[in-house]
Design a protein around this motif. Structure first.
Motif, PDB file in Angstrom:
ATOM      1  N   PHE A 128     -23.202   2.188  -7.547  1.00  0.00           N
ATOM      2  CA  PHE A 128     -21.768   2.350  -7.809  1.00  0.00           C
ATOM      3  C   PHE A 128     -21.517   2.130  -9.295  1.00  0.00           C
ATOM      4  O   PHE A 128     -21.936   1.126  -9.871  1.00  0.00           O
ATOM      5  N   LEU A 129     -20.814   3.071  -9.920  1.00  0.00           N
ATOM      6  CA  LEU A 129     -20.442   2.951 -11.329  1.00  0.00           C
ATOM      7  C   LEU A 129     -19.008   3.412 -11.481  1.00  0.00           C
ATOM      8  O   LEU A 129     -18.665   4.542 -11.093  1.00  0.00           O
ATOM      9  N   GLY A 130     -18.169   2.547 -12.025  1.00  0.00           N
ATOM     10  CA  GLY A 130     -16.766   2.913 -12.176  1.00  0.00           C
ATOM     11  C   GLY A 130     -16.006   1.857 -12.949  1.00  0.00           C
ATOM     12  O   GLY A 130     -16.554   1.124 -13.768  1.00  0.00           O
ATOM     13  N   GLY A 131     -14.738   1.772 -12.683  1.00  0.00           N
ATOM     14  CA  GLY A 131     -13.886   0.821 -13.376  1.00  0.00           C
ATOM     15  C   GLY A 131     -12.587   0.637 -12.622  1.00  0.00           C
ATOM     16  O   GLY A 131     -12.302   1.358 -11.666  1.00  0.00           O
ATOM     17  N   GLY A 132     -11.818  -0.333 -13.067  1.00  0.00           N
ATOM     18  CA  GLY A 132     -10.559  -0.561 -12.388  1.00  0.00           C
ATOM     19  C   GLY A 132      -9.848  -1.794 -12.901  1.00  0.00           C
ATOM     20  O   GLY A 132     -10.138  -2.313 -13.983  1.00  0.00           O
ATOM     21  N   VAL A 133      -8.912  -2.253 -12.104  1.00  0.00           N
ATOM     22  CA  VAL A 133      -8.036  -3.343 -12.494  1.00  0.00           C
ATOM     23  C   VAL A 133      -8.069  -4.430 -11.424  1.00  0.00           C
ATOM     24  O   VAL A 133      -8.385  -4.158 -10.262  1.00  0.00           O
ATOM     25  N   LEU A 150      -9.143  -5.700 -16.878  1.00  0.00           N
ATOM     26  CA  LEU A 150      -9.541  -4.288 -16.819  1.00  0.00           C
ATOM     27  C   LEU A 150     -11.027  -4.241 -17.151  1.00  0.00           C
ATOM     28  O   LEU A 150     -11.425  -4.640 -18.241  1.00  0.00           O
ATOM     29  N   GLN A 151     -11.838  -3.736 -16.228  1.00  0.00           N
ATOM     30  CA  GLN A 151     -13.285  -3.828 -16.403  1.00  0.00           C
ATOM     31  C   GLN A 151     -13.997  -2.533 -16.037  1.00  0.00           C
ATOM     32  O   GLN A 151     -13.508  -1.752 -15.214  1.00  0.00           O
ATOM     33  N   GLY A 172     -14.981  -6.429 -19.418  1.00  0.00           N
ATOM     34  CA  GLY A 172     -13.765  -5.797 -19.916  1.00  0.00           C
ATOM     35  C   GLY A 172     -12.885  -6.809 -20.628  1.00  0.00           C
ATOM     36  O   GLY A 172     -13.375  -7.756 -21.264  1.00  0.00           O
ATOM     37  N   TYR A 173     -11.588  -6.616 -20.489  1.00  0.00           N
ATOM     38  CA  TYR A 173     -10.612  -7.477 -21.169  1.00  0.00           C
ATOM     39  C   TYR A 173      -9.603  -7.962 -20.141  1.00  0.00           C
ATOM     40  O   TYR A 173      -9.108  -7.183 -19.308  1.00  0.00           O
ATOM     41  N   GLY A 174      -9.266  -9.268 -20.220  1.00  0.00           N
ATOM     42  CA  GLY A 174      -8.292  -9.841 -19.309  1.00  0.00           C
ATOM     43  C   GLY A 174      -6.977 -10.122 -20.019  1.00  0.00           C
ATOM     44  O   GLY A 174      -6.925 -10.950 -20.927  1.00  0.00           O
ATOM     45  N   ALA A 186     -15.430 -11.034 -17.651  1.00  0.00           N
ATOM     46  CA  ALA A 186     -16.694 -10.542 -17.115  1.00  0.00           C
ATOM     47  C   ALA A 186     -16.957 -11.219 -15.778  1.00  0.00           C
ATOM     48  O   ALA A 186     -16.414 -12.290 -15.495  1.00  0.00           O
ATOM     49  N   HIS A 187     -17.773 -10.570 -14.955  1.00  0.00           N
ATOM     50  CA  HIS A 187     -18.120 -11.189 -13.683  1.00  0.00           C
ATOM     51  C   HIS A 187     -19.520 -10.772 -13.242  1.00  0.00           C
ATOM     52  O   HIS A 187     -20.043  -9.732 -13.654  1.00  0.00           O
ATOM     53  N   LEU A 188     -20.107 -11.594 -12.389  1.00  0.00           N
ATOM     54  CA  LEU A 188     -21.404 -11.343 -11.777  1.00  0.00           C
ATOM     55  C   LEU A 188     -21.254 -11.653 -10.297  1.00  0.00           C
ATOM     56  O   LEU A 188     -20.778 -12.725  -9.920  1.00  0.00           O
TER      57      LEU A 188
END
Length: 245
Positions: A128-133, A150-151, A172-174, A186-188
């Motif tokens: 899975f590769l994408g982005g979102g909020v 937003l990551q 991304g940026y929070g 960022a998250h893991l």
């Protein structure tokens, strides 16, 4: 009467399908036609136009039947299997909850949610590769915060099985909804992926997220007010539940 019989014979020859034989000569030449006479000495051949040809029997290598074009079975057309169109676009909705920690300073709790959109496959790999909020709360004793990260995210299975452990990363940026600056987010996540339908999967696991923040502090010294910026890092740890469809 003889003329009538001759006409009937001619009509019969015209109507009767032309059955061809394939004759191979010693020279390598291949002939096609109807055999009128064949014995130990000679072979007489009539072609499709009615012309007759005579060949010595010693020159004949082989004689094989050949079906006329009208009788020959139609060439089977290859069957092309149409694969069911598989949409590569996927949506992921995840919920998380656990603790919020400012290292060496404060602790609290927090809950959050994310919505990602992207591709469920890269090449032949289920990646899975994408982005979102998303939205993430930090409920601390001295200050509560709500962050909107937003990551860009990527998630991949660790094995090739239908149900497999999966690791996910995001950066991304929070942004914040209160009077602070926000910053890097960022998250893991490490989850177990359960594929219960062709395009639907359930993910359950643990998640650790990082959120940078900066806020203004004011201090009065000798009746003089001094202000400045104070940066802090918030770490969110807890459980993660997601669904992909």
């Amino acid at each position: 009467m003889k003329k009538i019989a001759s006409l009937l014979l001619l009509l019969l020859l015209c109507v009767t399908p032309f059955r061809a034989e394939v004759i191979t000569l010693r020279s390598g030449k291949v002939l096609r036609g109807a055999i009128i006479l064949r014995n130990d000495e000679v072979l007489i051949l009539r072609d499709q136009n009615g012309a007759r040809f005579q060949y010595p029997a010693a020159e004949i290598v082989s004689v094989e039947d050949e079906a006329t074009e009208a009788e020959a079975p139609a060439e089977a057309k290859p069957v092309v299997e149409k694969k069911a169109s598989q949409s590569r676009v996927a949506l992921r909705l995840t919920l998380n909850g656990g603790g919020a920690i400012v290292p060496g300073y404060n602790t609290g709790g927090g809950v959050g949610a994310d919505l990602w959109i992207g591709s469920r496959r890269i090449g032949d790999k289920r990646v899975f590769l994408g982005g979102g909020v998303g939205v993430q709360t930090a409920l601390l004793s001295d200050r509560n915060g709500i962050y909107i990260p937003l990551q860009v995210v990527m998630s991949m299975p660790l094995t090739d099985g239908k149900h497999a452990p999966e690791i996910g990363l995001g950066i991304g940026y929070g942004f914040t909804t209160h009077h602070t600056k926000g910053g890097l987010a960022a998250h893991l996540a490490l989850s177990w992926r359960y594929q219960f339908a062709e395009k639907t999967a359930l993910l359950l696991g643990a998640r650790a997220a990082f959120q940078a923040d900066e806020f203004t502090v004011t201090e009065t010294l000798d009746d003089v007010a001094y202000s400045g910026s104070l940066g802090r890092s918030i770490v969110h740890v807890g459980l993660n539940l997601g669904i992909e469809f």
